[in-house]
Design a protein around this motif. Structure first.
Motif, mmCIF file in Angstrom:
data_model
loop_
_atom_site.group_PDB
_atom_site.id
_atom_site.type_symbol
_atom_site.label_atom_id
_atom_site.label_comp_id
_atom_site.label_asym_id
_atom_site.label_seq_id
_atom_site.Cartn_x
_atom_site.Cartn_y
_atom_site.Cartn_z
ATOM 1 N N ILE A 10 10.999 89.949 120.878
ATOM 2 C CA ILE A 10 11.112 89.892 119.413
ATOM 3 C C ILE A 10 10.320 91.023 118.760
ATOM 4 O O ILE A 10 10.837 91.743 117.901
ATOM 5 N N ILE A 11 9.072 91.195 119.173
ATOM 6 C CA ILE A 11 8.238 92.247 118.594
ATOM 7 C C ILE A 11 8.807 93.620 118.943
ATOM 8 O O ILE A 11 8.861 94.512 118.094
ATOM 9 N N GLY A 12 9.243 93.811 120.180
ATOM 10 C CA GLY A 12 9.849 95.085 120.583
ATOM 11 C C GLY A 12 11.111 95.384 119.808
ATOM 12 O O GLY A 12 11.354 96.520 119.395
ATOM 13 N N GLY A 13 11.927 94.362 119.591
ATOM 14 C CA GLY A 13 13.151 94.550 118.812
ATOM 15 C C GLY A 13 12.866 94.959 117.385
ATOM 16 O O GLY A 13 13.499 95.869 116.838
ATOM 17 N N LEU A 14 11.898 94.301 116.765
ATOM 18 C CA LEU A 14 11.532 94.658 115.392
ATOM 19 C C LEU A 14 10.933 96.057 115.305
ATOM 20 O O LEU A 14 11.254 96.832 114.396
ATOM 21 N N ALA A 15 10.063 96.383 116.260
ATOM 22 C CA ALA A 15 9.444 97.711 116.257
ATOM 23 C C ALA A 15 10.493 98.798 116.492
ATOM 24 O O ALA A 15 10.488 99.831 115.824
ATOM 25 N N GLY A 16 11.402 98.584 117.441
ATOM 26 C CA GLY A 16 12.467 99.555 117.710
ATOM 27 C C GLY A 16 13.422 99.692 116.542
ATOM 28 O O GLY A 16 13.860 100.790 116.202
ATOM 29 N N TRP A 17 13.745 98.573 115.889
ATOM 30 C CA TRP A 17 14.637 98.609 114.721
ATOM 31 C C TRP A 17 13.995 99.385 113.577
ATOM 32 O O TRP A 17 14.644 100.232 112.962
ATOM 33 N N LEU A 18 12.722 99.112 113.300
ATOM 34 C CA LEU A 18 12.034 99.800 112.216
ATOM 35 C C LEU A 18 11.888 101.295 112.520
ATOM 36 O O LEU A 18 12.078 102.135 111.636
ATOM 37 N N ALA A 19 11.599 101.630 113.768
ATOM 38 C CA ALA A 19 11.507 103.040 114.151
ATOM 39 C C ALA A 19 12.863 103.727 114.012
ATOM 40 O O ALA A 19 12.940 104.872 113.563
ATOM 41 N N GLY A 20 13.932 103.036 114.376
ATOM 42 C CA GLY A 20 15.278 103.583 114.221
ATOM 43 C C GLY A 20 15.620 103.828 112.763
ATOM 44 O O GLY A 20 16.251 104.831 112.414
ATOM 45 N N LYS A 21 15.197 102.931 111.880
ATOM 46 C CA LYS A 21 15.427 103.110 110.444
ATOM 47 C C LYS A 21 14.637 104.296 109.910
ATOM 48 O O LYS A 21 15.152 105.104 109.141
ATOM 49 N N LEU A 22 13.372 104.397 110.311
ATOM 50 C CA LEU A 22 12.523 105.496 109.850
ATOM 51 C C LEU A 22 13.027 106.842 110.341
ATOM 52 O O LEU A 22 13.065 107.812 109.588
ATOM 53 N N MET A 23 13.437 106.892 111.607
ATOM 54 C CA MET A 23 13.868 108.150 112.219
ATOM 55 C C MET A 23 15.368 108.392 112.032
ATOM 56 O O MET A 23 15.893 109.370 112.549
ATOM 57 N N GLU A 24 16.041 107.506 111.299
ATOM 58 C CA GLU A 24 17.477 107.597 111.043
ATOM 59 C C GLU A 24 18.291 107.714 112.323
ATOM 60 O O GLU A 24 19.153 108.576 112.477
ATOM 61 N N ALA A 25 17.975 106.834 113.268
ATOM 62 C CA ALA A 25 18.695 106.774 114.539
ATOM 63 C C ALA A 25 19.524 105.498 114.547
ATOM 64 O O ALA A 25 19.052 104.439 114.150
ATOM 65 N N ARG A 26 20.749 105.599 114.971
ATOM 66 C CA ARG A 26 21.636 104.429 114.985
ATOM 67 C C ARG A 26 21.818 103.952 116.417
ATOM 68 O O ARG A 26 22.626 104.489 117.166
ATOM 69 N N TYR A 27 21.043 102.948 116.771
ATOM 70 C CA TYR A 27 21.128 102.349 118.096
ATOM 71 C C TYR A 27 21.441 100.866 117.932
ATOM 72 O O TYR A 27 21.194 100.278 116.893
ATOM 73 N N GLY A 28 21.928 100.266 118.967
ATOM 74 C CA GLY A 28 22.224 98.837 118.931
ATOM 75 C C GLY A 28 20.974 98.004 119.137
ATOM 76 O O GLY A 28 19.886 98.518 119.408
ATOM 77 N N ILE A 29 21.145 96.700 119.028
ATOM 78 C CA ILE A 29 20.002 95.795 119.121
ATOM 79 C C ILE A 29 19.355 95.842 120.506
ATOM 80 O O ILE A 29 18.134 95.793 120.626
ATOM 81 N N LEU A 30 20.136 95.971 121.559
ATOM 82 C CA LEU A 30 19.582 96.015 122.908
ATOM 83 C C LEU A 30 18.715 97.260 123.106
ATOM 84 O O LEU A 30 17.602 97.170 123.639
ATOM 85 N N LEU A 31 19.194 98.395 122.654
ATOM 86 C CA LEU A 31 18.406 99.624 122.792
ATOM 87 C C LEU A 31 17.184 99.587 121.889
ATOM 88 O O LEU A 31 16.140 100.142 122.247
ATOM 89 N N ASN A 32 17.268 98.933 120.726
ATOM 90 C CA ASN A 32 16.091 98.774 119.868
ATOM 91 C C ASN A 32 14.999 97.985 120.584
ATOM 92 O O ASN A 32 13.819 98.346 120.522
ATOM 93 N N ILE A 33 15.394 96.921 121.284
ATOM 94 C CA ILE A 33 14.424 96.121 122.026
ATOM 95 C C ILE A 33 13.786 96.959 123.128
ATOM 96 O O ILE A 33 12.565 96.958 123.302
ATOM 97 N N VAL A 34 14.613 97.694 123.857
ATOM 98 C CA VAL A 34 14.105 98.541 124.936
ATOM 99 C C VAL A 34 13.175 99.616 124.381
ATOM 100 O O VAL A 34 12.095 99.863 124.931
#
Length: 81
Positions: A10-34
């Motif tokens: 959960i924490i990894g997914g949120l951190a990856g999602w927020l980083a993707g938003k900040l860096m304007e990267a479009r990744y899926g939920i699985l890659l956000n968690i990773v």
């Protein structure tokens, strides 16, 4: 004491999602968690080299996951170019 597997996902997914938003990267939920989980390991290793200790709390894991995910996205963009 760690946050456990479910907490790390959960924490990894949120951190990856927020980083993707900040860096304007479009990744899926699985890659956000990773990105968040691996990014946390990367950031802890980098901060450990500079003798910076991160709090062993959920917020500490989130911050290191976010920083590490941003670093991973940055280097992934360098490799793609």
């Amino acid at each position: 004491m760690g946050v456990g597997w479910i907490g790390a996902i959960i924490i990894g997914g949120l951190a990856g999602w927020l980083a993707g938003k900040l860096m304007e990267a479009r990744y899926g939920i699985l890659l956000n968690i990773v990105l968040g989980i691996v990014g946390s390991v990367v950031a802890n290793a980098i901060l450990g080299q500079f003798h910076v200790a991160v709090a062993d709390t959920r917020m500490g894991f989130f911050i290191t996951g976010f920083i590490g995910a941003c670093i991973l996205i940055f280097f992934a963009r360098l490799v793609q170019r």
